[in-house]
Enzyme design. Structure first.
Site, short mmCIF file in Angstrom:
data_model
loop_
_atom_site.label_atom_id
_atom_site.label_comp_id
_atom_site.label_asym_id
_atom_site.label_seq_id
_atom_site.Cartn_x
_atom_site.Cartn_y
_atom_site.Cartn_z
N SER A 1 -9.87 2.35 2.71
CA SER A 1 -8.94 3.04 1.83
C SER A 1 -7.98 2.09 1.11
O SER A 1 -7.33 2.49 0.15
CB SER A 1 -8.12 4.05 2.64
OG SER A 1 -7.33 3.38 3.62
N LYS B 1 0.85 -1.19 0.00
CA LYS B 1 0.00 0.00 0.00
C LYS B 1 0.89 1.24 0.00
O LYS B 1 1.90 1.29 0.70
CB LYS B 1 -0.91 -0.03 1.23
CG LYS B 1 -1.93 1.09 1.28
CD LYS B 1 -2.86 0.97 2.49
CE LYS B 1 -3.88 2.08 2.53
NZ LYS B 1 -4.81 1.96 3.66
N SER C 1 -10.47 0.17 7.00
CA SER C 1 -9.81 0.23 5.69
C SER C 1 -9.12 -1.05 5.23
O SER C 1 -8.62 -1.10 4.12
CB SER C 1 -8.79 1.37 5.66
OG SER C 1 -9.45 2.61 5.55
#
EC number: 6.3.5.7
Length: 493
Positions: free
Chosen positions: A159, A79, A183
């Site tokens: 997210s 990420k 998330s």
């Protein structure tokens, strides 16, 4: 090549060990898959072809010498919130344009030390603020899943939408992700993958771009429960550079799989039956209850009375911490700089150009609730509510409950560029209704796929555990997975 990318981490690990495949072959298969699919899915914001190949080559050499690490040769996506030395790290925000850190986050350093291979950086909501991966400066990620008979694009959740989409589309063997209010768990539920948010303090936050420091926690997204357990073992560690890091031994999470849940007490919170919850979510929940009951678990009704206050309290605490954390992005030492007539004007111009609409909204909310006239009325009250939420869980666990079963999300994945949600941020925030309590209380939570809805889209269940008892979650999630099966999207990209 696609048969190589279809391997789970556990399967690839065994084949690499047996020298049936090489890390280079596996990495090349993933790089080819990314090159073919990324224009359609937009899961990666940077692909590190050369670095991946040299890491894979080094893995092959270590395997040949009998020096393989726990994740030797396993290609992973990272990420874009995790600092990766010398590699694009922008939290998918314009404000960090061109930023390449000179250091490695503790989580990624742990993974590379165990032999994992970095494929690249994954798309995400800007600075981890969002529930649909539509706030990214690099554009939205598309969910690899589509409704039956439809070509409409769906969101992968957020997210960590890039992490979840890449895992579901077989563009990496597994991925790192972070969870501040859901998330990891919400995108996992939307994409038919497994995601665990560890207990606060179990995994180091050092080198991870901060959103809300008292809520942020890193964890893995993987194809199945076993893979999530393997990744979690490598990611977790004591880290003296993170003052919230806890000095507890990291168990062998994989060893918990297959252990019986006979006699385990599973709590079902009545407050999670929210108004307007779709019938398919209620049905899935009942199915999950039955799966655990059939495996010998004891099901008990429980009450978490302050649940209804969790979402409003979260959307005070998280933006307050974010407004403080994001004050450091000012265009002086790194990232974007927009010239101004003086330094104050430069700050203003840089931040106005650098942050997107949703991030600005949350910074403004956070600054407002921390301001002198409103601190007691909002922020202090939200922190008191947070204490009550934590106490609700403590009371339930004190009565002998081992884990709590809830839905992971109030719906399946929704459409990309949904106008209703775009115009009403509160409706978007409601996506976190089942997940934020876990962050507010600092507890571990796992999302596991448990079925498909009428349109053929994946739905997930969430298990919430006692502090630092992630093993129990892996154990119970494995039971649900064994009963429900695994889910893979039909390829359209």
């Amino acid at each position: 090549m696609s048969e190589l990318t279809a391997l789970t981490i556990a399967e690839a690990r065994d084949k690499l060990k047996a020298k049936a495949i090489t890390a280079t072959e596996l990495t090349d298969a993933y790089l080819s898959a990314i090159d073919a699919a990324n224009d359609a899915i937009n899961a990666y914001v940077a692909v590190t072809h050369d670095q991946a190949r040299s890491m894979a080559k080094a893995s092959d050499e270590r395997i040949a010498k009998g020096e393989a690490g726990a994740l030797e040769g396993i290609p992973l996506g990272v990420k874009d919130l995790f600092a990766t030395k010398g590699v694009h790290t922008q939290a998918c925000s314009h404000i960090l344009d061109g930023f390449k850190p000179e250091y490695e986050s503790t989580v990624t350093a742990n993974l590379w030390a165990d032999g994992a291979v970095m494929l690249g950086k994954l798309n995400m909501d800007e600075v981890a603020m969002g529930s649909s991966n539509e706030t990214s400066y690099y554009g939205p990620v598309k969910n690899p899943w589509r409704a039956k008979g439809s070509n409409a694009d769906l969101v992968p959740g957020g997210s960590s939408g890039g992490s979840a989409a890449a895992v579901a589309a077989h563009l990496c063997a597994g991925a790192t992700a972070t969870d501040t209010g859901g998330s990891i768990r919400q995108p996992a539920a939307f994409t038919g993958t497994v995601g665990i948010k560890p207990t606060y303090g179990r995994v180091s936050r050092w080198g991870t771009v901060a959103f809300a420091s008292s809520l942020d926690q890193a964890g893995p997204i993987a194809r199945d429960v076993r893979d999530a357990a393997i990744l979690m073992k490598s990611m977790a560690s004591l880290d003296l550079k993170d003052t919230t890091s806890v000095d507890l031994p990291v168990p062998d999470y994989e060893a918990a799989l297959g252990r019986s849940v006979k006699g385990m007490k599973i709590g079902i919170p009545r407050e999670y039956r929210v108004d307007g919850m779709p019938g398919e979510i209620e049905e899935l929940w009942q199915k999950g209850i039955q799966y655990l009951k059939d495996a010998g678990a004891e099901i008990v009704d429980i009450s978490l009375p302050h649940t209804k206050y969790a979402l409003p309290a979260y959307y005070i605490v998280a933006p307050a911490e974010a407004s403080s954390n994001l004050a450091r992005y000012d265009g002086v030492r790194y990232g974007l700089r927009v010239p101004g007539k003086d330094i104050a004007d430069m700050y203003e111009q840089t931040r106005a150009a650098g942050f997107g609409k949703e991030v600005k909204r949350r910074i403004m909310i956070g600054t407002y609730v921390l301001s002198a006239g409103y601190y007691d009325a909002y922020y202090l009250r939200a922190q008191k509510v947070r204490t009550l939420i934590k106490k609700d869980f403590e009371d339930v666990f004190a009565k002998g409950v081992d884990a709590i079963l809830t839905p992971a999300t109030p719906s399946a994945a929704f459409g990309l560029a949904d106008e209703v949600l775009a115009n009403d941020p509160v409706k978007m925030y409601l996506n976190d209704i089942f997940t934020v309590t876990v962050n507010m209380a600092g507890l571990p939570g796992i999302a596991v796929p448990a079925g498909l809805n009428g349109q053929g889209l994946p739905l997930g269940l969430q298990l919430i555990g006692r502090p630092f008892e992630e093993e129990t979650l892996f154990q119970a999630a494995h039971v649900i997975e064994q009963a429900a099966g695994r889910f893979t999207p039909a390829k359209w990209w």
